[in-house]
Design a protein around this motif. Sequence first.
Motif, PDB file in Angstrom:
ATOM      1  N   SER A   1       1.513  -7.048   2.441  1.00 44.90           N
ATOM      2  CA  SER A   1       1.287  -8.474   2.696  1.00 44.90           C
ATOM      3  C   SER A   1       0.352  -9.154   1.698  1.00 44.90           C
ATOM      4  N   THR A   2      -0.763  -8.538   1.383  1.00 46.71           N
ATOM      5  CA  THR A   2      -1.779  -9.220   0.573  1.00 46.71           C
ATOM      6  C   THR A   2      -2.307  -8.331  -0.542  1.00 46.71           C
ATOM      7  N   LEU A   3      -2.983  -8.952  -1.504  1.00 47.07           N
ATOM      8  CA  LEU A   3      -3.634  -8.192  -2.575  1.00 47.07           C
ATOM      9  C   LEU A   3      -4.630  -7.201  -1.992  1.00 47.07           C
ATOM     10  N   GLU A   4      -5.354  -7.658  -0.988  1.00 44.82           N
ATOM     11  CA  GLU A   4      -6.412  -6.831  -0.413  1.00 44.82           C
ATOM     12  C   GLU A   4      -5.837  -5.581   0.242  1.00 44.82           C
ATOM     13  N   VAL A   5      -4.766  -5.748   1.008  1.00 43.07           N
ATOM     14  CA  VAL A   5      -4.114  -4.607   1.656  1.00 43.07           C
ATOM     15  C   VAL A   5      -3.559  -3.646   0.606  1.00 43.07           C
ATOM     16  N   MET A   6      -2.970  -4.206  -0.442  1.00 41.26           N
ATOM     17  CA  MET A   6      -2.414  -3.386  -1.518  1.00 41.26           C
ATOM     18  C   MET A   6      -3.486  -2.507  -2.161  1.00 41.26           C
ATOM     19  N   MET A   7      -4.615  -3.102  -2.480  1.00 41.05           N
ATOM     20  CA  MET A   7      -5.690  -2.340  -3.117  1.00 41.05           C
ATOM     21  C   MET A   7      -6.242  -1.278  -2.190  1.00 41.05           C
ATOM     22  N   ASP A   8      -6.414  -1.630  -0.930  1.00 39.61           N
ATOM     23  CA  ASP A   8      -6.975  -0.674   0.023  1.00 39.61           C
ATOM     24  C   ASP A   8      -6.021   0.506   0.256  1.00 39.61           C
ATOM     25  N   LYS A   9      -4.724   0.240   0.195  1.00 36.06           N
ATOM     26  CA  LYS A   9      -3.752   1.335   0.314  1.00 36.06           C
ATOM     27  C   LYS A   9      -3.870   2.291  -0.870  1.00 36.06           C
ATOM     28  N   ASP A  10      -4.036   1.744  -2.071  1.00 33.94           N
ATOM     29  CA  ASP A  10      -4.173   2.586  -3.258  1.00 33.94           C
ATOM     30  C   ASP A  10      -5.471   3.387  -3.215  1.00 33.94           C
ATOM     31  N   ILE A  11      -6.525   2.758  -2.720  1.00 33.65           N
ATOM     32  CA  ILE A  11      -7.802   3.481  -2.586  1.00 33.65           C
ATOM     33  C   ILE A  11      -7.640   4.637  -1.615  1.00 33.65           C
ATOM     34  N   GLU A  12      -6.981   4.368  -0.504  1.00 35.67           N
ATOM     35  CA  GLU A  12      -6.754   5.403   0.505  1.00 35.67           C
ATOM     36  C   GLU A  12      -5.914   6.543  -0.061  1.00 35.67           C
ATOM     37  N   SER A  13      -4.969   6.204  -0.934  1.00 33.86           N
ATOM     38  CA  SER A  13      -4.097   7.221  -1.533  1.00 33.86           C
ATOM     39  C   SER A  13      -4.710   7.849  -2.782  1.00 33.86           C
ATOM     40  N   ASN A  14      -5.889   7.386  -3.156  1.00 36.36           N
ATOM     41  CA  ASN A  14      -6.606   7.910  -4.328  1.00 36.36           C
ATOM     42  C   ASN A  14      -5.761   7.815  -5.595  1.00 36.36           C
ATOM     43  N   CYS A  15      -5.102   6.668  -5.790  1.00 32.81           N
ATOM     44  CA  CYS A  15      -4.241   6.513  -6.964  1.00 32.81           C
ATOM     45  C   CYS A  15      -4.544   5.242  -7.748  1.00 32.81           C
ATOM     46  N   VAL A  16      -5.720   4.655  -7.513  1.00 31.96           N
ATOM     47  CA  VAL A  16      -6.057   3.368  -8.129  1.00 31.96           C
ATOM     48  C   VAL A  16      -5.869   3.401  -9.644  1.00 31.96           C
ATOM     49  N   ARG A  17      -6.379   4.443 -10.290  1.00 33.23           N
ATOM     50  CA  ARG A  17      -6.345   4.487 -11.754  1.00 33.23           C
ATOM     51  C   ARG A  17      -5.131   5.237 -12.292  1.00 33.23           C
ATOM     52  N   THR A  18      -4.256   5.626 -11.430  1.00 39.43           N
ATOM     53  CA  THR A  18      -3.036   6.311 -11.862  1.00 39.43           C
ATOM     54  C   THR A  18      -2.099   5.309 -12.532  1.00 39.43           C
ATOM     55  N   GLY A  19      -1.512   5.709 -13.656  1.00 38.98           N
ATOM     56  CA  GLY A  19      -0.574   4.831 -14.337  1.00 38.98           C
ATOM     57  C   GLY A  19       0.550   4.403 -13.412  1.00 38.98           C
ATOM     58  N   GLY A  20       0.811   3.111 -13.351  1.00 38.94           N
ATOM     59  CA  GLY A  20       1.860   2.594 -12.502  1.00 38.94           C
ATOM     60  C   GLY A  20       1.419   2.214 -11.100  1.00 38.94           C
ATOM     61  N   SER A  21       0.162   2.482 -10.753  1.00 34.30           N
ATOM     62  CA  SER A  21      -0.295   2.084  -9.419  1.00 34.30           C
ATOM     63  C   SER A  21      -0.348   0.558  -9.338  1.00 34.30           C
ATOM     64  N   HIS A  22      -0.154   0.032  -8.145  1.00 37.98           N
ATOM     65  CA  HIS A  22      -0.159  -1.427  -7.969  1.00 37.98           C
ATOM     66  C   HIS A  22      -1.509  -2.023  -8.377  1.00 37.98           C
ATOM     67  N   THR A  23      -2.587  -1.335  -8.036  1.00 38.22           N
ATOM     68  CA  THR A  23      -3.922  -1.863  -8.337  1.00 38.22           C
ATOM     69  C   THR A  23      -4.174  -1.884  -9.839  1.00 38.22           C
ATOM     70  N   ARG A  24      -3.763  -0.843 -10.529  1.00 38.29           N
ATOM     71  CA  ARG A  24      -3.900  -0.811 -11.989  1.00 38.29           C
ATOM     72  C   ARG A  24      -3.056  -1.923 -12.606  1.00 38.29           C
ATOM     73  N   ASN A  25      -1.863  -2.119 -12.075  1.00 40.73           N
ATOM     74  CA  ASN A  25      -1.005  -3.190 -12.587  1.00 40.73           C
ATOM     75  C   ASN A  25      -1.610  -4.563 -12.331  1.00 40.73           C
TER      76      ASN A  25
END
Length: 208
Positions: free
Chosen positions: A80-104
């Motif tokens: 739904s939102t940028l905030e939810v997207m980032m928090d999902k990536d943090i939870e999945s520990n993939c923030v800095r992984t190439g192709g992650s939504h947060t990195r993008n």
Amino acid sequence: MAEEGKPLRKIAEAFKELANAINSQSPDGDEEPRIELGQFSLACSLVSPLFGCLGIAFKFAERDYDDKVRDLAEASKSISTLEVMMDKDIESNCVRTGGSHTRNLLRVKRGLDMVRVLFAQILASEGNSLKDPASKAYAQVFAPYHSWAIRTAVGAGMYALPTKAQLLKKLNEDASARIQMQNYIASSTPVIIYIDQLFNTRKLGINW
């Protein structure tokens, strides 16, 4: 571009709506504003033609930006939102992984900032050349994150930039373009600041 109307006006209006969404929420500061991912990705997609109109110097930026925006648009179908997207990536520990939504998102934010600085430099400069405004915008926003080889290639491409008049013609714009550039600068600034805050409040940083 003629059949697409006035792209600068569309961009300015889309980011004004995003800025209004940020400014209208939680005036007491107790709760983080929420930005709809679909609305954000749509606004960002309107910026894409600008990179294409700048020619070979920013071809890398056009491809990279378009890819990242498409990823965010696809993500908006289930998030739904940028905030939810980032928090999902943090939870999945993939923030800095190439192709992650947060990195993008971070890369897209830099694209928006590049256009903001470019417009500011165009408005502040004399003459018809885009070389100085584009060089300054690139040096400020993109260069710190690029290798020597990419910086050198971009520098060479600066000599093939269109003139200011040619850029406006490609964008189907006229003298009112200055107003739309000013409007984009004003409306994109709070959006860019807000995205930086999303990263910093989550202790992710923005310099990677």
